[in-house]
Design an enzyme around this catalytic site. Structure first.
Site, PDB file in Angstrom:
ATOM      1  N   GLY A 131       0.840  -1.193   0.000  1.00  0.00           N
ATOM      2  CA  GLY A 131       0.000   0.000   0.000  1.00  0.00           C
ATOM      3  C   GLY A 131       0.873   1.241   0.000  1.00  0.00           C
ATOM      4  O   GLY A 131       1.903   1.285   0.683  1.00  0.00           O
TER       5      GLY A 131
ATOM      6  N   ARG B  27     -19.096  13.123  13.665  1.00  0.00           N
ATOM      7  CA  ARG B  27     -19.746  12.499  12.518  1.00  0.00           C
ATOM      8  C   ARG B  27     -20.829  11.500  12.904  1.00  0.00           C
ATOM      9  O   ARG B  27     -21.898  11.465  12.289  1.00  0.00           O
ATOM     10  CB  ARG B  27     -18.692  11.799  11.676  1.00  0.00           C
ATOM     11  CG  ARG B  27     -17.766  12.808  11.046  1.00  0.00           C
ATOM     12  CD  ARG B  27     -16.617  12.151  10.331  1.00  0.00           C
ATOM     13  NE  ARG B  27     -15.840  13.201   9.659  1.00  0.00           N
ATOM     14  CZ  ARG B  27     -14.747  12.975   8.977  1.00  0.00           C
ATOM     15  NH1 ARG B  27     -14.270  11.740   8.853  1.00  0.00           N
ATOM     16  NH2 ARG B  27     -14.110  13.963   8.392  1.00  0.00           N
TER      17      ARG B  27
END
Lengths: 666, 250, 240
Positions: free
Chosen positions: A40, A337
């Site tokens: 990654g 959130r």
């Protein structure tokens, strides 16, 4: 195996410094004898790979995209937090630590979070030194904005493209090392397994996505910076290629998977418009600095808006329900959130959703436009400006701040958000869960590390805005380059890792068998069909709200779907070529296992915390009800053959420096 | 909507390739262009045919992966958008749409619409960075004030997503806009000062080695660039290179 | 590395294009000033033009400039051809369907074509006048406007030019006139892109000044070729 978090002794503020001083060092000549694989190339992966190489290790870096610069960190919009206190609003390392712990609903490790807050300031310095063009004011100094869940301005940003700028910074550092030959870059390669030799992780099996060749790569340690698993929901703000496979393969080979049920549903995304939809687009949280969220107060107005007989601008102020400002007066539109998402769901479930599907609320900039317009008129010395003039000036200010986001919105929806409020709805965005790691970011498999979103460590049950970028870069630049030395110090006499061993041969064979099974499968249904179905099951039962019955149903449905998948999936083409359908099949196979584990984890956790909201556990006002008595632990799952047999291990979370409180943003 | 698609099919780097015709029906105007291709691929897989390979990832216009030459333009008819941000409402029912890969010697086709853009990575590797190691001891981020104008210009240049539309659209397949965006970003910031000359010389040299064509200032790249990277950057690179060529001692 | 770069780099080739191109723009102005003298009527005009022609072929400073001009033309053409071939090589497979008009001007995409036309024009033009002036026997002007004998007779380029565009003397005069006019249109298009492009290549791009450069470039590319083209038309019509 008992979970050893390896948190250093001593007072919180001194742990990291002390730990760094006690970590064994590998001398520069020996570093040249050691290989590290990084999977990654997002913020965590690219920054770790670059830093390892700078230190002298040999690095092999892998990404499935055609260039390391395309990792999905690039899409992060709003900003990155750092306790710099440039705004003199009382910010400090402790305050950032405290906000993050509280924002995470007291389900993260104190020591990890404190370290994160500690190194946050270094990140900004490092990035500026790399040439990252953060927003600046006229004095030439760095500008800040505010994000949800905090009462200070500590977010550094580069318009709505902060992730892009930070990733390109890390990519440039990585490119520098590639040009020196210290990093060997493998583009268009996907990791398909980790290889364990004598209990230690010694390499990976990867598939060259262009030629289809299955390759063995050995190394003394492997670092996974492979991101989160939000795509288990099919529809999410993740990139199409984002997947859990690297982490899941590690899990299958012995790495514990922690808190898989903690997923973050982001409150401000563009609503779903049809069945064909392939992904959801985020509208940055920074918009909540200036946007006000509302739905109509009266059902008949909702109807009128849905059928088009009224426009949102036709509703007067007292016909609107600014429900976040009403419910949470102190944080208002800037609640965290999870809270904002649930509040939107609550209104829509009550029938106040403002689009055809009933799943949208308004994010309105008109007050901000008029407010900015007035200030701007004063600055420019316009006497008695007309309303249109004020609006025009205000729109210009808003354009300078969020222009690219507004444009993105308009491209997708064909609505002009300067003139009519945006419609938004929550969508899957980030996964706080991930591979279990100790303080050194090592998983339960020696030599196998996880950094960034791929690990579970810093955000507890809910991540605050602008903290993902901070964590990715903290792990990659400032944590793992030090902590990995402790493990590698033992490997200076090991010599190069041979891939010509039975362990590598076995792992390669398993990968090839799996690939061939897909290619030769006699099915008739495209991979995406199964992925969509899985996504639907997950969203309905393990999304914004969960309950016992739903989770139990989901588990059995996923099991059935998994069986069906292996019977009916069709993968066209061959294994020896670029074959996107094969790539997808391999990824969906892992999502189909992860999905079940997520539901099991959610079922196990009989409380509501952060992104995990169990309908059975809520207060009378509909707020999440935690159970600190019984669930102040990290749930780390061990793979034992199938997800249904995964075994739960608990790492108790000890809070010595903050007092556990009911999270309140009222 | 019903559409006729003419798509470049090429099974691998050694295949000659050809345009093939497909029909898709019931396309919603609210679909993105790539979702329309998803529909086609779903259809092809169900028919037992080979789906069209294409690059895509974030689908929100920032990763730079998607790369289609649609109806004679890079990323299609829209301005300031990537292919994934292009929506079917930009097309008419019954229209014929041509879809081709980026065309450049430096971007060889891997399969169908997928090309190899690693030349861009090598240009960055030649010098598109500031040589600063990671350490906890770099100077404070506010120690060097940067005029807002320069910071903003550097940012505008830095928004390049490396998609390659500039190369694809340039009649000469020139990579000047891409290369100059990075040269400009770092030339505008004090942090890039130390390696300024070396950087531009090396990056231009690498750009030439990769087989991109020469810039003839048609300005097509700026028009088709999904991020609106300005030609000013090319002029700045021309300037930087001229200065560096004259003053460098090697 | 820069020694080789100064010869090989794509950017250096472009600098040469820009510098030679801008120099040729200056040359055009000089040439035009000379040509405009063809509008002066009678013997006076004839004398002035021929004196000017003599000055242009004999003055040492002008000689040096003319060598720079020859070099510029040849190098500009050679460099342009080389760039064009390299650019073709950069895209071996063409698009099946392309709409370049959506993002760039016609002139900017056809500089090589326009340049080829101009090269053909320059060759013809030099054969018509320059070669005659230098290498063949010319009619001579021996008296001035008042009928006084000149100290030294002048090569009578004026008469040659007049005759060239005079249909009663040259039965190809119409073709010649049209060829010159068309070539001036080509040069107009070439300049339309070339003038401002040269500045961009040399790195001059500035929010304040570039619009001005572009304006001057457009004015230049219309005015200069127009004045050049008016001369053959005028000569043709007035002598028809």
């Amino acid at each position: 195996m008992a979970l050893q978090s390896n948190i250093p002794e001593g007072p919180l503020a001194e742990k990291w410094e002390k730990h760094k001083n006690n970590i064994r060092l590998v001398n520069p000549a020996n570093k040249r004898l050691i290989d590290i694989i990084v999977v990654g190339t997002g913020l965590a992966g690219a920054s770790a790979a670059a830093s390892f190489a700078e230190m002298g290790y040999n690095v092999k870096a892998f990404c499935f995209q055609d260039s390391p610069r395309r990792a999905h960190s690039i899409a992060a919009q709003g900003g990155i937090n750092a306790a710099k206190n440039y705004q003199n609003d009382g910010d400090s390392v402790y305050r950032l630590f405290y906000d993050t712990i509280k924002g995470g609903d007291y389900r993260s490790r104190e020591a990890n979070v404190y370290r994160l807050a500690e190194v946050s300031a270094n990140i900004i310095d490092q990035c500026v030194a790399q040439g990252v063009p953060f927003a600046r004011d006229y004095g030439g100094l760095l500008d800040n904005r505010s994000f949800g869940g905090v009462l200070v301005s500590r977010t550094f940003y580069a318009k709505g493209q902060t992730g892009q700028q930070l990733l390109l910074g890390a990519y440039s550092a990585l490119s520098r090392q590639i040009s020196k030959g210290k990093v060997q870059m493998y583009n268009r390669h996907e990791m398909l397994d980790v290889v364990i030799v004598d209990g230690k992780c010694r390499g990976i099996i990867a598939r060259n996505l262009v030629t289809g060749e299955v390759e063995r790569h050995g190394a003394h340690a492997v670092v996974l910076g492979s991101g989160g698993y939000g795509n288990v929901f099919f529809l999410s703000t993740n990139a199409m290629g984002s997947n859990v496979s690297a982490a899941w393969k590690a899990h299958r080979k012995g790495a514990y998977f922690a808190n898989p049920c903690y997923t973050q549903i982001h409150p401000t995304c563009i609503p779903v418009s049809g069945d064909y939809q392939s992904k959801l687009t985020l509208m940055s949280e920074s918009l909540r600095n200036d946007g006000r969220i509302w739905v109509p107060k009266k059902k008949e107005d909702v109807e009128a808006i849905r059928n088009g007989s009224k426009r949102p601008v036709d509703l007067s102020e007292d016909e609107r329900d600014y429900y976040l400002e009403r419910r949470y007066p102190s944080f208002g539109n800037l609640v965290p959130r999870d809270v904002a998402s649930r509040a939107a769901k609550e209104r829509c479930d009550e029938g106040f959703g403002v689009n055809k599907t009933g799943e949208a609320v308004f994010l309105d900039f008109s007050s901000a436009i008029m407010r900015y317009g007035k200030t701007e008129a004063n600055i420019q010395g316009v006497k008695n400006p007309s309303e249109d003039q004020v609006r025009q000036l205000g729109e210009d200010v808003v354009r300078a701040k969020y222009g690219n986001l507004f444009q993105m919105y308009e491209k997708i929806t064909d609505d002009n958000p300067y003139k009519t409020p945006m419609k938004i709805y929550p969508a899957v965005h980030y996964t706080m869960g991930g591979l279990w790691v100790d303080y050194n970011l090592m998983t339960s498999v020696p030599g196998l590390y996880a950094a960034g979103e791929a690990n579970f460590s810093d955000h507890g049950a809910n991540r605050l805005g602008a903290s993902a970028l901070m964590q990715g870069l903290a792990d990659g630049y400032f944590v793992i380059p030090y902590t990995i030395g402790e493990y590698l110090a033992d490997d200076i006499r090991t010599g190069a890792i041979s891939t010509d061993t039975p362990e590598f041969a076995q792992a390669e064979k398993e990968v090839k068998d799996k690939i061939n099974a897909f290619i030769n499968n006699n099915g008739d249904t495209p991979v995406d069909d199964f992925h969509r179905k899985l996504g639907r099951i997950m969203w309905d039962n393990c999304g914004m709200a969960r309950n016992e019955q739903g989770l139990k149903n989901a588990i059995s449905e996923i099991q059935k779907l998994r069986e069906e998948f292996y019977q009916k999936v069709r993968v066209p083409g061959s294994a020896e070529e670029l074959n996107p359908e094969l790539e997808k099949a391999l990824r969906v196979a892992d999502f189909l296992e992860l999905g079940e584990l997520m539901c099991r984890d959610a079922l196990e956790r009989n409380e509501s915390c952060g992104g995990h909201f169990r309908e059975e556990y809520q207060t009378e006002e509909g707020e999440a009800r935690r159970d600190d008595e019984n669930y102040t632990y990290v749930a780390a799952w061990e793979f034992t053959g199938t997800p249904s047999e995964a075994q739960l291990h608990k790492e108790d979370l000890v809070f010595e420096n903050v007092e556990l409180k009911q999270r309140s943003y009222k | 909507m019903n559409l006729t698609l003419k798509i470049w099919r090429q099974s691998g780097p050694n295949d000659k390739g050809r345009m093939e015709t497909y029909q898709v029906s019931d396309i919603s105007p609210d679909m993105s262009f790539l979702e329309m291709i998803d529909v086609l691929n779903d259809q092809l897989v169900r028919e037992g045919k080979d789906p069209v390979a294409f690059d895509h990832d974030c689908r929100e216009g920032i990763c730079g992966m998607c790369s289609m030459y649609i109806n004679g333009e890079a990323h299609g008819p829209g301005r300031g958008v990537t292919t994934c941000q292009l929506h079917m409402r930009s097309f008419k029912d019954g229209e014929t749409i041509y879809i081709e890969p980026w065309r450049a010697a430096a971007f060889p086709v891997i399969k169908d619409l997928v090309t190899d853009r690693s030349a861009f990575d090598r240009i960055i590797q030649a010098g598109g960075y500031v040589s600063v190691n990671t350490s906890g001891n770099t100077q404070d981020a506010n120690a060097l004030p940067i005029p807002k104008e320069n910071a903003d210009k550097a940012f505008d240049a830095a928004t390049c997503i490396g998609c390659g539309a500039c190369v694809a659209t340039c009649k000469n397949s020139s990579a000047m806009l891409f290369t100059s965006a990075k040269v400009s970003q770092l030339a505008l910031l004090p942090q890039g000062e130390a390696e300024r000359e070396r950087r531009v010389l090396r990056m231009v040299n690498q750009m030439d080695l990769e087989g991109f064509g020469n810039c003839t200032n048609t300005g097509a790249c700026e028009v088709e660039c999904p991020k609106g990277i300005s030609l000013e950057n090319i002029a700045r690179m021309n300037r930087e290179f001229l200065k560096a060529s004259i003053s460098s001692e090697s | 590395m820069s020694r080789s770069a100064i010869l090989k780099s794509s950017l250096v080739k472009k600098y040469w294009m820009a510098l030679t191109g801008l120099f040729l723009c200056l040359f055009l102005v000089g040439h035009l000033v000379g040509n405009l003298q063809l509008f002066i009527p009678g013997m006076e005009g004839q004398l002035q033009f021929n004196e000017y022609a003599k000055f242009m072929t004999s003055n040492p400073a002008v000689k040096i400039l003319s060598y720079v001009t020859y070099f510029s033309i040849l190098f500009h053409a050679f460099d342009g051809i080389k760039l064009t071939f390299e650019n073709r090589k950069a895209r071996p497979v063409k698009y099946a369907y392309n709409k370049p008009g959506e993002n760039s001007g016609w002139a900017s995409r056809n500089m090589a074509l326009l340049g080829t036309v101009l090269l053909a024009f320059i060759a013809t033009h030099m054969t018509n006048f320059w070669a005659k002036m230098h290498f063949t026997e010319m009619p001579m002007q021996t008296v001035d406007a008042e009928g006084a004998m000149l100290m030294e007779p002048l090569k009578d380029l004026h008469t040659v030019v007049m005759a060239f565009f005079n249909p009663s003397v040259n039965n190809m005069a119409l073709v010649a006139m049209l060829f010159y006019v068309i070539s001036m249109i080509a040069i107009a298009f070439h300049l339309w892109h070339g003038f401002q492009s040269a500045w961009q290549t040399l790195g001059v791009n500035h929010k304040k000044y570039t619009p001005l450069i572009k304006l001057i470039g457009k004015g230049f590319s219309v005015l200069v070729p127009l004045l050049f083209a008016v001369i053959p038309i005028y000569l043709y019509i007035t002598q028809a």
